[in-house]
Design an enzyme around this catalytic site. Structure first.
Site, PDB file in Angstrom:
ATOM      1  N   GLY A 131      -6.506  -7.322   1.879  1.00 44.55           N
ATOM      2  CA  GLY A 131      -5.245  -7.415   2.627  1.00 44.55           C
ATOM      3  C   GLY A 131      -4.725  -8.833   2.767  1.00 44.55           C
ATOM      4  O   GLY A 131      -3.538  -9.092   2.541  1.00 44.55           O
ATOM      5  N   GLY A 170     -12.353  -3.561   1.983  1.00 47.11           N
ATOM      6  CA  GLY A 170     -13.788  -3.235   2.078  1.00 47.11           C
ATOM      7  C   GLY A 170     -14.248  -2.368   0.920  1.00 47.11           C
ATOM      8  O   GLY A 170     -15.357  -2.538   0.401  1.00 47.11           O
ATOM      9  N   LYS A 173     -15.806 -14.988   6.557  1.00 48.10           N
ATOM     10  CA  LYS A 173     -17.257 -14.788   6.658  1.00 48.10           C
ATOM     11  C   LYS A 173     -17.978 -14.528   5.338  1.00 48.10           C
ATOM     12  O   LYS A 173     -17.466 -13.814   4.482  1.00 48.10           O
ATOM     13  CB  LYS A 173     -17.516 -13.589   7.570  1.00 48.10           C
ATOM     14  CG  LYS A 173     -17.181 -13.880   9.012  1.00 48.10           C
ATOM     15  CD  LYS A 173     -17.505 -12.677   9.857  1.00 48.10           C
ATOM     16  CE  LYS A 173     -17.303 -12.997  11.331  1.00 48.10           C
ATOM     17  NZ  LYS A 173     -17.554 -11.833  12.156  1.00 48.10           N
ATOM     18  N   ARG A 214       0.818  -1.218   0.000  1.00 48.80           N
ATOM     19  CA  ARG A 214       0.000   0.000   0.000  1.00 48.80           C
ATOM     20  C   ARG A 214       0.855   1.274   0.000  1.00 48.80           C
ATOM     21  O   ARG A 214       0.417   2.286  -0.537  1.00 48.80           O
ATOM     22  CB  ARG A 214      -0.932   0.006   1.207  1.00 48.80           C
ATOM     23  CG  ARG A 214      -2.181  -0.825   0.968  1.00 48.80           C
ATOM     24  CD  ARG A 214      -3.130  -0.685   2.112  1.00 48.80           C
ATOM     25  NE  ARG A 214      -4.416  -1.283   1.809  1.00 48.80           N
ATOM     26  CZ  ARG A 214      -5.376  -1.435   2.694  1.00 48.80           C
ATOM     27  NH1 ARG A 214      -5.196  -1.059   3.951  1.00 48.80           N
ATOM     28  NH2 ARG A 214      -6.523  -1.973   2.340  1.00 48.80           N
TER      29      ARG A 214
END
Ligand code: 3PG
Length: 389
Positions: free
Chosen positions: A347, A370, A194, A38
Site C-alpha cells: 500500500g 501482506g 519494520k 485496488r
C-alpha cells in the site's frame, strides 16, 4: 502450477456470483477514498461477469470493523459507468431479498464483511450464510489471500462452485514468473518501518535478488546491528541478530546488500523541519534518521537504472512528511525511468508511486501487501488453497 478453476471454466449466464474483492483502500478521516488502485484492479473481472449475464454480488472488508463501503459503491458506479447498488448488511433477509431482485448483469455491493464478528474468526455459520447467497463463489482478492477469514476461506468450502477471478489469477501468474525467472540483475528495493513484518520475505529475497537496497526505518536496524551509531533513530532491538542473519544469507547467495551511506536526520519528525544530511558515521547523537540521504539516493538510482527487474516494496523514508519525502521521490523517479521490468507492491509504495506520478510508467502494480510478502516467502496462501481443497 494452477490447481484451481478460473472464470473461463464457468458457465456464468443468469447465475448469482458472489465475488470476494479487496476494496480495502486508503480513506481520509472524512470517509473519502484517497487512492483507488485496488478498486480499478477488479474492473476486468466485474465487467466480464456483467457481459456474461451473471448477477454480481461483491463483498469486501475495509479497514477493520469501523468503515462503511458505501463510498466505494459510488466510486465503482462512476468507474463502471453503471449503477452499483449498495446494501448496508452482508448477510440476512434484507440481503437475500436484494439478491432475488437482481437482474442479469446488475451489481450489488454488500457492507464491510468485518462488521460481522464471524468474519475474522472464520465462523462456520457465517461462512455458510455467505455461501448460501450464490451459485458460484469467485475469489478475486489476492491482497486478502493470506487471511483465513469467512469471506476468503470458509465460504469456499460451502459454495456449490468456486473459482479464481482474473485479478487473482493474473497476480499469481505474474509474481510467480518474476520470482522464478527474473530478468537479471534482479534489484529489490525495500523499506518501511519494520524488519519484523518482512522477515520471511527478506530472507527469501536475499537468496533470489542480485542486489537488495534497504532504506526506511528498517535500515536503522541493519545499521545498528553493524555497530553504526544511529543517534536516537528507531530500530528493532529484537531484530538485530535477524538483520545479521539476513546479511549472511545474502552473502552466501551472492546478493549485494546496499545500506544507506548517508541519511536525512532531525531532532523530531515535523513537516518542513530543519534537517541534516550526515554520512552514516557522523549522525548527530540527538537526531533520528527519517530518510535515506542524497548520496544513497544517487547510488540507488544508478543501480535501478542498470537493473533487469526491479521489485519495490516499502518507502525509503517518511514520504508523507517533507523534507523526508526526497529519498522516496528519487527512488520513484529512478523506478519510473529505468528500462527494467518494474513491479511495485504494498500500500505505501503504491501510494508513493501515485504521489510521484509514476504509476503509469510501472510495468506491474501488485495489489498485495501482506499477501505479497507471504507469497514471496513461499508460504501457502489459505484463500488460494481453499479454491482447490
Ligand atoms: C491489506 O491491506 O493488506 C489487505 O486488504 C488485508 O488487510 P488486513 O491486513 O486488514 O487483513
Amino acid at each position: 502450477m494452477q490447481k484451481f478453476k478460473t472464470l473461463d471454466d464457468m458457465n456464468l449466464g443468469g447465475k448469482t456470483v458472489l465475488v470476494r474483492v479487496d476494496f480495502n483502500v486508503p480513506m481520509t478521516s472524512k470517509g473519502e477514498i484517497k487512492e483507488d488502485t485496488r478498486i480499478k484492479a477488479h474492473l476486468k473481472t466485474i465487467t466480464y461477469l456483467s457481459k456474461a449475464g451473471a448477477k454480481i454480488v461483491l463483498m469486501s472488508h475495509l479497514g477493520n470493523a469501523e468503515q462503511s463501503l458505501q463510498p466505494v459503491a459510488e466510486r465503482l458506479t462512476s468507474l463502471l459507468k453503471k449503477p452499483v447498488t449498495f446494501i448496508d448488511e452482508c448477510v440476512g433477509k434484507k440481503v437475500q431479498v436484494a439478491i432475488k431482485e437482481l437482474s442479469k448483469s446488475s451489481i450489488l455491493l454488500l457492507e464491510n464483511t468485518r462488521f460481522n464478528a464471524g468474519e475474522k474468526t472464520n465462523d462456520e455459520a457465517f461462512a455458510k450464510e455467505l455461501a448460501s447467497l450464490c451459485d458460484i463463489y469467485v475469489n478475486d482478492a489476492f491482497a486478502t489471500a493470506h487471511r483465513k477469514h469467512a469471506s476468503t476461506y470458509g465460504v469456499a468450502k460451502f459454495s456449490k462452485e468456486k473459482c479464481a477471478g482474473f485479478l487473482l489469477e493474473h497476480e499469481l501468474k505474474t509474481l510467480h514468473e518474476i520470482l522464478s525467472n527474473p530478468q537479471k540483475p534482479f534489484v529489490v528495493i525495500t523499506g518501511g518501518a519494520k524488519v519484523s513484518t518482512k522477515l520471511g520475505a527478506l530472507k527469501a529475497l536475499a537468496k533470489k535478488a542480485d542486489t537488495l537496497l534497504i532504506g526506511g526505518a528498517m535500515s536503522n536496524t541493519f545499521l545498528k546491528a553493524m555497530n553504526v551509531e544511529i543517534g536516537k533513530s528507531r530500530f528493532e532491538e529484537d531484530m538485530l541478530d535477524e538483520a545479521l542473519n539476513i546479511i549472511q544469507i545474502a552473502s552466501a547467495h551472492n546478493c549485494k546488500i546496499i545500506l544507506p551511506s548517508d541519511v536525512k536526520t532531525a531532532v523530531k519528525l515535523e513537516r518542513d523541519t530543519k534537517c541534516e544530511n550526515p554520512g552514516i558515521n557522523s549522525i548527530n547523537p540527538e537526531h533520528q534518521a527519517f530518510d535515506i540521504g542524497k548520496n544513497t539516493a544517487n547510488v540507488w538510482a544508478e543501480i535501478i537504472k542498470d537493473a533487469g527487474t526491479v521489485l519495490w516494496n516499502g518507502p525509503a523514508g517518511v514520504f508523507e512528511v517533507p523534507p523526508f519525502d526526497a529519498g522516496t521521490r528519487a527512488t520513484a523517479k529512478a523506478v519510473g525511468d529505468t528500462k527494467a521490468f518494474t513491479v511495485i507492491g504494498g500500500g505505501d509504495s503504491i501510494h508513493a508511486a501515485a504521489l510521484c506520478g509514476i504509476t503509469e510508467k510501472v510495468d506491474y502494480i501488485s495489489t498485495g501487501g501482506g499477501s505479497l510478502l507471504q507469497f514471496i516467502e513461499g508460504v501457502p496462501l489459505p484463500a488460494i488453497e481453499a479454491l482447490y481443497k
